[in-house]
Design an enzyme around this catalytic site. Structure first.
Site: not given
Ligand code: CTP
Ligand code: CA
Length: 223
Positions: A33-36, A99
């Site tokens: 996943t990502n930092r959103s 994101a």
């Protein structure tokens, strides 16, 4: 059930908003996943209900309930893609604030991946569908499409390219190279690009204030 006629500049308008970072399964217990944080998407949903819109929030996390917002919880990009296309059909506006993972593992392992001592692990990724670009391709003359762009360099140039390539009407460019704005922050600093207007710069402000400015522009465009 309490039925209430909404009042406000976006009364009777359906707005579909995405929020959060999509998750791509590697195996039953792990994902990419990502930092959103999803804060911008929730702020947009709040600003839209304030103007009386019917809001559908397609989100990867349930941060808090907003009265008047219908939440659709999703996890992967493909889930989000399907939910958005379904909801956009009778919508007036789509805002892609999520994101979205550009890639996913070619296949998610059925069982937990076991480590093999001393060996590296290579994961092959394949490209995900581009939700915003697809909505841009499908939209009718009456529907408005708004995208976001998080960049660390050449912000305006890259954002302008995304506006055109994804056939969006508006693109909110976000410089994430600086600290205390962007990912997981309460504040943001953005430039709003439109096809038919000069760029509008919004200096460091709370995300709800930025969301209200974006929604004000959307209401003007729909009027
Ligand atoms: N987006 C999307 N589906 C994807 C990737 C991005 O809908 N598979 C949307 C995002 O929600 C955002 C916009 O496209 O509104 C721009 O996302 P961004 O990641 O900045 O652009 P990309 O086209 O993915 O290009 P890159 O990451 O290479 O800069
Ligand atoms: Ca991307």
């Amino acid at each position: 059930i309490r039925l209430q006629a909404r009042i406000g500049r976006l009364a009777g308008r359906k707005i579909v908003i995405t929020a959060g970072g999509t998750r791509e399964a590697l195996d039953p217990v792990r994902y990419l996943t990502n930092r959103s944080s999803g804060k911008m998407g929730f702020a947009l949903a709040q600003a839209a209900v304030e103007l009386g819109a019917d809001v559908v929030l397609v989100t990867t996390n349930s941060r808090y309930k907003i009265y008047g917002v219908r939440e659709v919880l999703v996890s992967s990009t493909r889930d989000m893609h399907a939910a958005v296309l379904h909801e956009f059909d009778n919508a007036d506006v789509f805002i892609g604030a999520a994101a979205v993972s550009d890639y996913r593992p070619v296949e998610a392992a059925k069982d937990k991946i076991k480590k093999k001592s001393g060996e590296n692990l290579t994961i092959k990724l394949m490209q995900n569908p581009d939700i915003l670009a697809e909505v841009g391709r499908h939209k009718t003359m009456k529907q408005l499409v708004v995208g976001f762009a998080a960049e660390t360099q050449n912000v305006l140039e890259y954002a302008r390219k995304k506006l055109i390539q994804k056939n969006a009407d508006m693109l909110v460019a976000n410089d994430v190279s600086t600290t205390n704005s962007g990912f997981d922050s309460e504040n943001n600093r953005v430039t709003i690009l439109s096809r038919d207007e000069d760029p509008e710069i919004i200096s460091l402000s709370p995300k709800i204030a930025i969301a209200r400015s974006i929604m004000d522009k959307i209401a003007k465009k729909l009027a």
